[in-house]
Design an enzyme around this catalytic site. Structure first.
Site, PDB file in Angstrom:
ATOM      1  N   GLY A  75      12.769  -2.920  18.044  1.00 10.90           N
ATOM      2  CA  GLY A  75      13.364  -1.774  17.336  1.00 10.90           C
ATOM      3  C   GLY A  75      12.730  -0.437  17.711  1.00 10.90           C
ATOM      4  N   HIS A  76      12.201  -0.347  18.899  1.00 10.10           N
ATOM      5  CA  HIS A  76      11.442   0.827  19.346  1.00 10.10           C
ATOM      6  C   HIS A  76      12.261   2.127  19.260  1.00 10.10           C
ATOM      7  CE1 HIS A  76       8.299   2.104  22.621  1.00 10.10           C
ATOM      8  NE2 HIS A  76       8.298   2.902  21.575  1.00 10.10           N
ATOM      9  N   TYR A  97       7.200  -0.038   8.711  1.00  9.56           N
ATOM     10  CA  TYR A  97       6.295   1.084   8.412  1.00  9.56           C
ATOM     11  C   TYR A  97       7.079   2.293   7.935  1.00  9.56           C
ATOM     12  CZ  TYR A  97       3.664   5.365   9.375  1.00  9.56           C
ATOM     13  OH  TYR A  97       3.092   6.614   9.262  1.00  9.56           O
ATOM     14  N   THR A 148       0.828  -1.221   0.000  1.00 10.69           N
ATOM     15  CA  THR A 148       0.000   0.000   0.000  1.00 10.69           C
ATOM     16  C   THR A 148       0.860   1.268   0.000  1.00 10.69           C
ATOM     17  OG1 THR A 148      -1.944  -0.977   1.009  1.00 10.69           O
ATOM     18  CG2 THR A 148      -1.609   1.356   1.420  1.00 10.69           C
ATOM     19  N   THR A 180       5.432  11.147   7.458  1.00  9.63           N
ATOM     20  CA  THR A 180       5.638  11.044   8.896  1.00  9.63           C
ATOM     21  C   THR A 180       7.057  11.437   9.304  1.00  9.63           C
ATOM     22  OG1 THR A 180       5.793   9.411  10.680  1.00  9.63           O
ATOM     23  CG2 THR A 180       6.116   8.574   8.478  1.00  9.63           C
ATOM     24  N   ASP A 181       7.209  11.847  10.544  1.00 11.63           N
ATOM     25  CA  ASP A 181       8.560  12.143  11.060  1.00 11.63           C
ATOM     26  C   ASP A 181       9.379  10.866  11.259  1.00 11.63           C
ATOM     27  OD1 ASP A 181       7.244  11.104  13.295  1.00 11.63           O
ATOM     28  OD2 ASP A 181       7.656  12.806  14.602  1.00 11.63           O
ATOM     29  N   GLU A 182       8.698   9.698  11.233  1.00 14.62           N
ATOM     30  CA  GLU A 182       9.420   8.444  11.505  1.00 14.62           C
ATOM     31  C   GLU A 182      10.437   8.119  10.418  1.00 14.62           C
ATOM     32  OE1 GLU A 182       7.307   5.124  13.010  1.00 14.62           O
ATOM     33  OE2 GLU A 182       5.883   6.334  14.118  1.00 14.62           O
ATOM     34  N   ASN A 191       6.368   8.544  27.187  1.00 13.39           N
ATOM     35  CA  ASN A 191       5.110   7.779  27.202  1.00 13.39           C
ATOM     36  C   ASN A 191       4.541   7.631  28.610  1.00 13.39           C
ATOM     37  OD1 ASN A 191       5.252   7.430  24.449  1.00 13.39           O
ATOM     38  ND2 ASN A 191       6.229   5.412  24.576  1.00 13.39           N
ATOM     39  N   LYS A 227       7.210   4.221   4.254  1.00 16.80           N
ATOM     40  CA  LYS A 227       6.865   5.649   4.078  1.00 16.80           C
ATOM     41  C   LYS A 227       8.063   6.398   3.490  1.00 16.80           C
ATOM     42  CE  LYS A 227       3.588   7.651   5.114  1.00 16.80           C
ATOM     43  NZ  LYS A 227       2.278   7.929   4.437  1.00 16.80           N
TER      44      LYS A 227
HETATM   45  P1  NAD Z   1      -5.332   5.379   9.422  1.00 16.90           P
HETATM   46  O1  NAD Z   1      -4.727   4.025   9.528  1.00 16.90           O
HETATM   47  O2  NAD Z   1      -6.245   5.850  10.480  1.00 16.90           O
HETATM   48  O3  NAD Z   1      -6.131   5.497   8.034  1.00 16.90           O
HETATM   49  C1  NAD Z   1      -5.621   5.003   6.838  1.00 16.90           C
HETATM   50  C2  NAD Z   1      -6.746   5.018   5.805  1.00 16.90           C
HETATM   51  O4  NAD Z   1      -6.210   4.569   4.542  1.00 16.90           O
HETATM   52  C3  NAD Z   1      -7.914   4.088   6.149  1.00 16.90           C
HETATM   53  O5  NAD Z   1      -9.140   4.742   5.919  1.00 16.90           O
HETATM   54  C4  NAD Z   1      -7.729   2.912   5.195  1.00 16.90           C
HETATM   55  O6  NAD Z   1      -8.946   2.276   4.846  1.00 16.90           O
HETATM   56  C5  NAD Z   1      -7.099   3.609   3.997  1.00 16.90           C
HETATM   57  N1  NAD Z   1      -6.324   2.675   3.163  1.00 16.90           N
HETATM   58  C6  NAD Z   1      -5.383   1.788   3.595  1.00 16.90           C
HETATM   59  N2  NAD Z   1      -4.911   1.093   2.542  1.00 16.90           N
HETATM   60  C7  NAD Z   1      -5.517   1.582   1.441  1.00 16.90           C
HETATM   61  C8  NAD Z   1      -5.428   1.287   0.061  1.00 16.90           C
HETATM   62  N3  NAD Z   1      -4.601   0.337  -0.403  1.00 16.90           N
HETATM   63  N4  NAD Z   1      -6.203   1.982  -0.815  1.00 16.90           N
HETATM   64  C9  NAD Z   1      -7.045   2.943  -0.355  1.00 16.90           C
HETATM   65  N5  NAD Z   1      -7.188   3.254   0.940  1.00 16.90           N
HETATM   66  C10 NAD Z   1      -6.427   2.581   1.830  1.00 16.90           C
HETATM   67  O7  NAD Z   1      -4.100   6.367   9.217  1.00 16.90           O
HETATM   68  P2  NAD Z   1      -3.858   7.827   9.823  1.00 16.90           P
HETATM   69  O8  NAD Z   1      -3.305   7.702  11.181  1.00 16.90           O
HETATM   70  O9  NAD Z   1      -5.068   8.660   9.580  1.00 16.90           O
HETATM   71  O10 NAD Z   1      -2.670   8.328   8.857  1.00 16.90           O
HETATM   72  C11 NAD Z   1      -2.972   8.910   7.600  1.00 16.90           C
HETATM   73  C12 NAD Z   1      -1.674   9.253   6.906  1.00 16.90           C
HETATM   74  O11 NAD Z   1      -0.927  10.173   7.700  1.00 16.90           O
HETATM   75  C13 NAD Z   1      -0.752   8.054   6.674  1.00 16.90           C
HETATM   76  O12 NAD Z   1      -0.150   8.209   5.416  1.00 16.90           O
HETATM   77  C14 NAD Z   1       0.278   8.150   7.796  1.00 16.90           C
HETATM   78  O13 NAD Z   1       1.504   7.592   7.391  1.00 16.90           O
HETATM   79  C15 NAD Z   1       0.375   9.662   7.950  1.00 16.90           C
HETATM   80  N6  NAD Z   1       0.755  10.126   9.313  1.00 16.90           N
HETATM   81  C16 NAD Z   1       0.074   9.682  10.419  1.00 16.90           C
HETATM   82  C17 NAD Z   1       0.404  10.178  11.677  1.00 16.90           C
HETATM   83  C18 NAD Z   1      -0.332   9.751  12.921  1.00 16.90           C
HETATM   84  O14 NAD Z   1       0.067  10.129  14.024  1.00 16.90           O
HETATM   85  N7  NAD Z   1      -1.412   8.997  12.827  1.00 16.90           N
HETATM   86  C19 NAD Z   1       1.436  11.130  11.799  1.00 16.90           C
HETATM   87  C20 NAD Z   1       2.121  11.541  10.639  1.00 16.90           C
HETATM   88  C21 NAD Z   1       1.749  11.045   9.397  1.00 16.90           C
HETATM   89  O1  DAU Z   2       5.356   9.914  14.564  1.00 20.25           O
HETATM   90  C1  DAU Z   2       4.286   9.765  13.670  1.00 20.25           C
HETATM   91  C2  DAU Z   2       3.731   8.356  13.763  1.00 20.25           C
HETATM   92  O2  DAU Z   2       3.010   8.268  14.990  1.00 20.25           O
HETATM   93  C3  DAU Z   2       2.833   7.998  12.586  1.00 20.25           C
HETATM   94  O3  DAU Z   2       3.587   8.016  11.399  1.00 20.25           O
HETATM   95  C4  DAU Z   2       2.209   6.601  12.788  1.00 20.25           C
HETATM   96  O4  DAU Z   2       1.297   6.334  11.733  1.00 20.25           O
HETATM   97  C5  DAU Z   2       1.465   6.614  14.118  1.00 20.25           C
HETATM   98  O5  DAU Z   2       0.920   5.334  14.362  1.00 20.25           O
HETATM   99  C6  DAU Z   2       2.390   7.032  15.253  1.00 20.25           C
HETATM  100  O6  DAU Z   2       3.403   6.004  15.489  1.00 20.25           O
HETATM  101  P1  DAU Z   2       3.850   5.566  16.963  1.00 20.25           P
HETATM  102  O7  DAU Z   2       4.419   4.222  16.881  1.00 20.25           O
HETATM  103  O8  DAU Z   2       4.651   6.642  17.600  1.00 20.25           O
HETATM  104  O9  DAU Z   2       2.388   5.581  17.681  1.00 20.25           O
HETATM  105  P2  DAU Z   2       1.722   4.556  18.727  1.00 20.25           P
HETATM  106  O10 DAU Z   2       0.460   5.197  19.198  1.00 20.25           O
HETATM  107  O11 DAU Z   2       1.649   3.166  18.199  1.00 20.25           O
HETATM  108  O12 DAU Z   2       2.775   4.557  19.932  1.00 20.25           O
HETATM  109  C7  DAU Z   2       3.141   5.752  20.601  1.00 20.25           C
HETATM  110  C8  DAU Z   2       4.182   5.386  21.660  1.00 20.25           C
HETATM  111  O13 DAU Z   2       3.546   4.601  22.689  1.00 20.25           O
HETATM  112  C9  DAU Z   2       5.305   4.515  21.126  1.00 20.25           C
HETATM  113  O14 DAU Z   2       6.521   4.880  21.782  1.00 20.25           O
HETATM  114  C10 DAU Z   2       4.915   3.100  21.532  1.00 20.25           C
HETATM  115  C11 DAU Z   2       4.134   3.304  22.824  1.00 20.25           C
HETATM  116  N1  DAU Z   2       3.030   2.364  23.078  1.00 20.25           N
HETATM  117  C12 DAU Z   2       2.110   2.156  22.103  1.00 20.25           C
HETATM  118  C13 DAU Z   2       1.047   1.302  22.295  1.00 20.25           C
HETATM  119  C14 DAU Z   2       0.032   1.051  21.205  1.00 20.25           C
HETATM  120  C15 DAU Z   2       2.909   1.750  24.329  1.00 20.25           C
HETATM  121  O15 DAU Z   2       3.744   1.956  25.227  1.00 20.25           O
HETATM  122  N2  DAU Z   2       1.844   0.907  24.519  1.00 20.25           N
HETATM  123  C16 DAU Z   2       0.925   0.638  23.571  1.00 20.25           C
HETATM  124  O16 DAU Z   2      -0.013  -0.169  23.811  1.00 20.25           O
END
Ligand code: NAD
Ligand code: DAU
Length: 350
Positions: free
Chosen positions: A291-292, A158, A102, A132-134, A257, A162
């Site tokens: 790999g956290h 992931y 994807t 993403t910043d990742e 966290n 990206k």
């Molecule tokens: P999310 O997982 O909540 O939503 C992803 C959406 O994409 C879903 O609606 C899913 O159905 C759709 N999708 C997945 N695969 C698809 C495909 N093959 N074709 C069409 N649609 C598809 O994600 P999010 O947290 O809203 O993140 C959105 C974007 O922002 C992502 O690109 C993510 O990398 C980026 N991002 C997220 C964060 C964060 O903290 N969540 C931070 C920085 C950047």
């Molecule tokens: O930095 C941007 C990213 O932030 C986005 O690109 C990703 O799509 C989004 O999922 C998010 O990634 P993280 O891995 O940082 O988010 P998550 O909420 O999974 O985890 C946040 C922190 O908390 C991370 O250090 C792992 C920790 N964690 C997470 C979960 C789900 C826990 O300690 N316990 C948990 O159950």
């Protein structure tokens, strides 16, 4: 309609806020929400705007060349805001291939189709890639910020997928002069966040008095930004960002966290009328994520200086409103955790 803009991933967390913002703020734009509705796609997120005359939903996979071609032709698309992705780091550790499919191939397909349709005339066109910043890797605990110049160093499947998609977007700018912009954002939080991610998972578990799993010692640091501040940044960069440029977006809001979980526990105890300390008693330290990454922190100086963007929300206000949203939308939460939300598409669109 003055423009036809595809927003991919518009049924997801961030995408739904971007779709709502564009549909309501720009009634003269046609907004086409292209979403495959994976487990993370939930049309209940945007049911308030689905009848808007400038909104269309297309149930499609961004990897499907034929469907994307049809959609571009049918709507004469002149803008793309690309959010669709597999987004959860833990899932990428257990099932990396769908992330490559994807995030990498899907993005390549979209770029290819956009180029084919726009070729020779990029006037008024824009391809905005939401990233993403990742992709920048992990920072030391005590110093440093990610800037737009930071070398890429992704470390999870992931973030590697990206990072690859970012490189493809930049390659289409350099090779074909496609007018692209990129945003690399820190961790978002807010309404409609899928409860597999830290903040909504903790809120949901606190509500139900379930264990709160903290990875490792909870020492890892994330920089949190309200999703509506991110949607506003995307709006600004889509309209005013310079072609070929990247803009980092972040909250200057770093939390360990464990400190964040403590803060949430106290907040939720207060809102639920429970004795202070009740939720902290649910905290359970579990095996660390493989790999956290230790610390993420964004230098958002460029978007501030060049486009005048700064976050509106303070974390205290944003987190309090987010907790209130989950407490007053428990049906949304129940539908997500029970799988009921998967039926919405069948009922509304079939
Ligand atoms: P999310 O997982 O909540 O939503 C992803 C959406 O994409 C879903 O609606 C899913 O159905 C759709 N999708 C997945 N695969 C698809 C495909 N093959 N074709 C069409 N649609 C598809 O994600 P999010 O947290 O809203 O993140 C959105 C974007 O922002 C992502 O690109 C993510 O990398 C980026 N991002 C997220 C964060 C964060 O903290 N969540 C931070 C920085 C950047
Ligand atoms: O930095 C941007 C990213 O932030 C986005 O690109 C990703 O799509 C989004 O999922 C998010 O990634 P993280 O891995 O940082 O988010 P998550 O909420 O999974 O985890 C946040 C922190 O908390 C991370 O250090 C792992 C920790 N964690 C997470 C979960 C789900 C826990 O300690 N316990 C948990 O159950």
């Amino acid at each position: 309609m003055s423009r036809s803009i595809i927003i991919t991933g518009g049924a997801g967390f961030i995408g739904s806020h971007v779709v709502r913002r564009f549909v309501t703020k720009y009634p003269h734009y046609r907004i086409i929400n292209v979403d495959k509705l994976t487990y993370a796609g939930n049309l209940e997120n945007i049911k308030d705007i689905e009848q808007a005359p400038n909104y269309v939903f297309e149930h499609a996979d961004i990897c499907d060349e034929e469907r994307m071609n049809e959609i571009f032709s049918q709507y004469k698309v002149d803008g793309v805001i690309h959010l669709a992705a597999e987004s959860h780091v833990d899932r990428s550790i257990t099932d990396p291939l769908i992330f490559v499919k994807t995030n990498l191939i899907g993005t390549a397909n979209l770029l290819h189709i956009a180029r084919k349709h726009w070729s020779g005339n990029f006037d008024g066109k824009k391809f905005h890639h939401v990233s993403t910043d990742e992709v920048f890797g992990s920072l030391e605990m005590d110093y440093g910020y990610f800037t737009e110049e930071t070398a890429y160093d992704p470390r999870s499947p992931y973030s590697a997928s990206k990072a690859g998609s970012d490189h493809l977007v930049k390659a289409f700018y350099h090779t074909y002069h496609m007018p692209v912009v990129l945003t690399n954002c820190s961790n978002n939080y807010g309404p409609n966040h899928f409860p597999e991610k830290l903040i909504p998972l903790m809120i949901n578990n606190i509500i139900h008095m379930r264990p709160l799993p903290v990875y490792g010692k909870g020492e890892n640091v994330r920089d949190w930004l309200h999703v509506k501040d991110h949607a506003r940044a995307i709006d600004l960069v889509f309209h005013e960002g310079k072609a070929g440029e990247t803009y980092n977006v972040g909250g200057h809001n770093e939390w360990k966290n464990i400190d964040l979980v403590f803060f949430l526990c106290d907040l939720m105890d207060e809102k639920l009328g429970r004795e202070q300390g009740t939720s902290k008693g649910l905290i359970t330290y579990v095996t660390d994520r493989a790999g956290h990454d230790l610390r993420y922190a964004i230098d958002a100086g460029k978007i501030e200086k060049e486009l005048g963007w700064t976050p509106d929300y303070t974390f205290e206000q944003g987190l309090s409103e987010t907790a209130d949203w989950y407490l007053s939308n428990q049906e949304w939460l129940d539908h997500v955790t029970s799988g009921e939300y998967r039926k919405y598409y069948e009922e509304m669109y079939k």
